[in-house]
Design a protein around this motif. Structure first.
Motif, PDB file in Angstrom:
ATOM      1  N   ASP A  30       0.908  -1.138  -0.016  1.00  0.00           N
ATOM      2  CA  ASP A  30       0.069  -0.021   0.064  1.00  0.00           C
ATOM      3  C   ASP A  30       0.669   1.190  -0.063  1.00  0.00           C
ATOM      4  OD1 ASP A  30      -2.164   1.629   0.079  1.00  0.00           O
ATOM      5  OD2 ASP A  30      -2.634   1.339   2.152  1.00  0.00           O
ATOM      6  N   ASP A  32       1.184   5.692  -0.972  1.00  0.00           N
ATOM      7  CA  ASP A  32       0.601   6.967  -1.067  1.00  0.00           C
ATOM      8  C   ASP A  32       1.341   8.218  -1.392  1.00  0.00           C
ATOM      9  OD1 ASP A  32      -1.825   8.546  -1.588  1.00  0.00           O
ATOM     10  OD2 ASP A  32      -2.008   9.143   0.382  1.00  0.00           O
ATOM     11  N   TYR A  56      -3.910  10.024   4.633  1.00  0.00           N
ATOM     12  CA  TYR A  56      -3.903   8.557   4.246  1.00  0.00           C
ATOM     13  C   TYR A  56      -2.207   8.228   4.317  1.00  0.00           C
ATOM     14  CZ  TYR A  56      -4.561   3.720   2.503  1.00  0.00           C
ATOM     15  OH  TYR A  56      -4.553   2.484   2.044  1.00  0.00           O
ATOM     16  N   THR A  57      -1.380   9.321   4.006  1.00  0.00           N
ATOM     17  CA  THR A  57       0.102   8.920   3.960  1.00  0.00           C
ATOM     18  C   THR A  57       0.502   8.890   5.412  1.00  0.00           C
ATOM     19  OG1 THR A  57       0.114  10.201   1.798  1.00  0.00           O
ATOM     20  CG2 THR A  57       2.081   9.763   3.054  1.00  0.00           C
ATOM     21  N   SER A  87      -7.474  12.139  -1.557  1.00  0.00           N
ATOM     22  CA  SER A  87      -7.127  11.676  -0.768  1.00  0.00           C
ATOM     23  C   SER A  87      -7.409   9.938  -0.766  1.00  0.00           C
ATOM     24  CB  SER A  87      -7.968  11.641   0.482  1.00  0.00           C
ATOM     25  OG  SER A  87      -7.768  10.685   1.731  1.00  0.00           O
ATOM     26  N   LYS A  88      -6.596   9.052  -0.758  1.00  0.00           N
ATOM     27  CA  LYS A  88      -6.412   7.796  -1.047  1.00  0.00           C
ATOM     28  C   LYS A  88      -7.685   7.103  -0.206  1.00  0.00           C
ATOM     29  CE  LYS A  88      -3.959   3.857  -2.421  1.00  0.00           C
ATOM     30  NZ  LYS A  88      -2.594   3.270  -2.284  1.00  0.00           N
ATOM     31  N   SER A  91     -10.489   8.062  -2.570  1.00  0.00           N
ATOM     32  CA  SER A  91      -9.860   7.912  -4.237  1.00  0.00           C
ATOM     33  C   SER A  91      -8.849   6.673  -4.070  1.00  0.00           C
ATOM     34  CB  SER A  91      -9.387   8.793  -4.773  1.00  0.00           C
ATOM     35  OG  SER A  91     -10.282  10.078  -4.867  1.00  0.00           O
ATOM     36  N   PRO A  92      -9.362   5.392  -3.927  1.00  0.00           N
ATOM     37  CA  PRO A  92      -8.185   4.392  -3.606  1.00  0.00           C
ATOM     38  C   PRO A  92      -7.340   4.025  -5.101  1.00  0.00           C
ATOM     39  CG  PRO A  92     -10.698   3.494  -3.521  1.00  0.00           C
ATOM     40  CD  PRO A  92     -10.752   5.036  -3.878  1.00  0.00           C
ATOM     41  N   LYS A  93      -7.819   4.649  -6.139  1.00  0.00           N
ATOM     42  CA  LYS A  93      -7.013   4.319  -7.361  1.00  0.00           C
ATOM     43  C   LYS A  93      -6.113   5.577  -7.711  1.00  0.00           C
ATOM     44  CE  LYS A  93      -9.827   0.685  -9.203  1.00  0.00           C
ATOM     45  NZ  LYS A  93     -10.468   0.118 -10.262  1.00  0.00           N
ATOM     46  N   LYS A  94      -6.186   6.234  -6.593  1.00  0.00           N
ATOM     47  CA  LYS A  94      -5.339   7.829  -6.807  1.00  0.00           C
ATOM     48  C   LYS A  94      -4.030   7.650  -7.616  1.00  0.00           C
ATOM     49  CE  LYS A  94      -3.245  10.951  -3.575  1.00  0.00           C
ATOM     50  NZ  LYS A  94      -2.968  11.515  -2.267  1.00  0.00           N
TER      51      LYS A  94
END
Length: 190
Positions: A30, A32, A56-57, A87-88, A91-94
């Motif tokens: 994972d 970011d 998220y980072t 934000s991840k 926006s999980p596919k950022k």
């Protein structure tokens, strides 16, 4: 010239002239990247970064104990604004179309095109991290674009506009690094 008071809530802007940065982090698979305005030197070979709890980072930094500071250039402004505005968490596919690469000895993704990169190992201080969202990192590796940093000095006078670093001063206003001025002596010296 008139010296006027500055509202305390805006006083930080007097010092906020440093380079705009991006931070990347990774834990397991994972990763970011985020934009970060409040990143600076914290002493010799040390960096201090503000990472809010909404980031998220930050979660990845807390788990891995590492982060990379990126020094973006004018050509990366769309990327800076994108990672700063998404934000991840939502926006999980950022990072799906982000131009990323890996440097030898660093398993954290780097954004292609930055002027420089600082790999930092977190120097834990639970009180600072929890109370002030402030993370100190010891610089353990660094890389720079040789077109604008010769290993010792910035080469902005020769740099094309798109390779100049970007500086955020608040209210959506950015500046690109300008030309240098060199002084050979100070007051009281011949």
């Amino acid at each position: 010239m008139t010296i006027r008071p500055v509202e305390l809530s805006k006083a930080y802007r007097l010092l906020q002239l440093g380079a705009t940065t991006m931070l990347s982090a990774k834990h397991q698979d994972d990763a970011d990247v985020m934009a970060a305005a409040w990143v600076g030197l914290g002493g010799p070979n040390k960096v201090i970064a503000y990472l809010g709890t909404q980031s998220y980072t930050r979660k990845l930094v807390e788990k891995s104990g590492y982060f990379v500071v990126h020094i973006p250039t004018v050509q990366q402004m769309e990327t800076v604004l994108y990672v700063g505005g998404h934000s991840k968490f939502t926006s999980p596919k950022k990072l799906e179309n982000m131009p990323l690469f890996y440097q030898d000895g660093c398993d954290i993704p780097l954004v292609t095109g930055s002027a420089g990169y600082l790999l930092c190992k977190v120097v834990h201080n639970a009180q600072q991290e929890q109370q002030f969202d402030s993370f100190m990192g010891e610089i353990v590796s660094a890389w720079a674009d040789s077109r604008i940093f010769d290993g010792r000095h910035w080469l902005f006078d020769e740099a094309p506009e798109e390779l100049r670093t970007v500086h955020y001063v608040a209210g959506g206003q950015f500046y690109a690094m300008g030309r240098g001025t060199k002084f050979n002596h100070g007051p009281g010296q011949d």
